[in-house]
Design an enzyme around this catalytic site. Structure first.
Site, PDB file in Angstrom:
ATOM      1  N   CYS A  74      11.403   4.683   7.745  1.00 41.59           N
ATOM      2  CA  CYS A  74      10.712   4.536   6.038  1.00 41.59           C
ATOM      3  C   CYS A  74      12.587   4.152   5.452  1.00 41.59           C
ATOM      4  O   CYS A  74      13.438   4.791   5.810  1.00 41.59           O
ATOM      5  CB  CYS A  74      10.522   5.639   5.798  1.00 41.59           C
ATOM      6  SG  CYS A  74      10.774   5.953   3.888  1.00 41.59           S
ATOM      7  N   CYS A 206       9.092   0.378  -0.645  1.00 41.59           N
ATOM      8  CA  CYS A 206       9.218   0.301  -0.079  1.00 41.59           C
ATOM      9  C   CYS A 206       9.921  -0.520   1.086  1.00 41.59           C
ATOM     10  O   CYS A 206       9.455  -1.604   1.262  1.00 41.59           O
ATOM     11  CB  CYS A 206       8.163   0.364   0.674  1.00 41.59           C
ATOM     12  SG  CYS A 206       7.348   0.711   2.275  1.00 41.59           S
TER      13      CYS A 206
HETATM   14  N1  LIG Z   1       4.253   4.821   4.946  1.00 43.55           N
HETATM   15  C1  LIG Z   1       4.697   4.386   6.130  1.00 43.55           C
HETATM   16  C2  LIG Z   1       6.391   4.398   6.313  1.00 43.55           C
HETATM   17  C3  LIG Z   1       7.250   4.083   4.957  1.00 43.55           C
HETATM   18  C4  LIG Z   1       8.192   3.387   4.345  1.00 43.55           C
HETATM   19  C5  LIG Z   1       8.997   3.750   2.960  1.00 43.55           C
HETATM   20  N2  LIG Z   1       8.321   3.873   1.774  1.00 43.55           N
HETATM   21  C6  LIG Z   1      10.201   3.079   3.621  1.00 43.55           C
HETATM   22  O1  LIG Z   1      10.848   2.677   2.171  1.00 43.55           O
HETATM   23  O2  LIG Z   1       9.876   2.099   4.577  1.00 43.55           O
HETATM   24  C7  LIG Z   1       4.126   4.305   8.021  1.00 43.55           C
HETATM   25  O3  LIG Z   1       4.166   5.323   8.240  1.00 43.55           O
HETATM   26  O4  LIG Z   1       3.694   3.011   8.084  1.00 43.55           O
END
Ligand SMILES: N[C@@H](CCC[C@H](N)C(=O)O)C(=O)O
Length: 266
Positions: A74, A206
């Site tokens: 993340c 993200c």
């Molecule tokens: N929800 C995702 C991981 C989170 C990604 C995140 N928001 C970022 O900033 O990279 C997962 O479980 O794959």
């Protein structure tokens, strides 16, 4: 137990820093409980960050999605953990380990940067119909699973409706995937909307999704292999640039981090 409510370009987290051994804590369950928007603190995820030793500049960072699942990567959680470490300990550069993978981090005056590994890319992994138009998704692994569709106008897409269908598509089973819709704004600028697995909703930004978007936009010849600005729903763009030492295998992702408040769990 004290916590920070913090967000990386709109992707919000409950952050525990050096919470002690807490052997009995089921962090996955705590994530589900505390991330609930109505009955908890409310967040996209819960992050636990610990220095590996008192003299080290290496942190172990665990990230749990709002549904209690573990995030193997993340980018925004790593950026928030680096910001907090800089705030508490004064380090401007450090290393962060998430799910066994080492990431570099640099804290500047107005941006926090972390590295993301770039793994397998699979063009045209699945197709679905969006607003009457058959649309291909390419996949790019940036520490976690992402698919990316390049579309004309991200604002015309029902991100939550299409995202939920694609997230469960048979071609990405059994792990599922995060789902990104990307628009080329011209030059080195993209606009993105992301449906996040584990949050099971659209998030405002993200980090690993921004990297995946740039990887796919580069592969498709939309942007050149240098710095790209990725505009998001938060209105707080992330910047992605190739890693100097291994540009094909890693990227830096940087942008703002904001602490909203500190709290103590009841
Ligand atoms: N929800 C995702 C991981 C989170 C990604 C995140 N928001 C970022 O900033 O990279 C997962 O479980 O794959």
């Amino acid at each position: 137990m004290r916590f920070r409510k913090i967000h990386g370009a709109g992707n919000d987290f409950i952050l525990f820093t050096d919470p002690g051994p807490r052997a009995g804590t089921d962090w996955a369950k705590e994530a589900e409980r505390l991330c609930a928007r109505r009955t908890g603190v409310g967040a996209d995820g819960l992050v636990v960050s610990r220095f590996v030793s008192p003299t080290s500049t290496v942190l172990d960072v665990d990230c749990f999605n709002a549904d209690g699942s573990t995030a193997t990567m993340c980018g925004n959680a790593l950026r928030c953990a680096a910001w907090a470490a800089q705030c508490d300990q004064g380090f401007r550069t450090m290393q962060l380990r998430m799910a066994g993978v080492m990431h570099e981090a640099t804290v500047d005056a107005d941006s926090v940067w972390v590295t993301a590994d770039v793994g397998a890319i699979q063009p045209r992994v699945l197709q679905t119909v969006i607003n009457g138009r058959p649309t291909w998704f390419d996949s790019a692994h940036t520490g976690t699973e992402h698919v990316v569709a390049v579309v004309e106008n991200v604002d015309a897409i029902h991100t939550e409706v299409v995202g939920r269908v694609v997230r469960h598509h048979k071609n990405v089973a059994p792990l599922g995937t995060n789902v990104n819709f990307v628009q080329h704004l011209g030059g080195q600028a993209l606009k993105i909307r992301t449906y996040e697995r584990g949050v099971e909703a659209e998030t405002l930004s993200c980090g690993s999704g921004a990297v995946a978007a740039v990887v796919i936009a580069t592969m498709r010849g939309l942007v050149a292999r240098r710095e790209v600005t990725v505009h998001n729903e938060a209105g707080e763009p992330l910047t992605v640039r190739p890693h100097d030492d291994h540009p094909n295998r890693a990227a830096w992702v940087g942008g703002p981090v904001t602490q909203t408040f500190e709290g103590v769990l009841a």
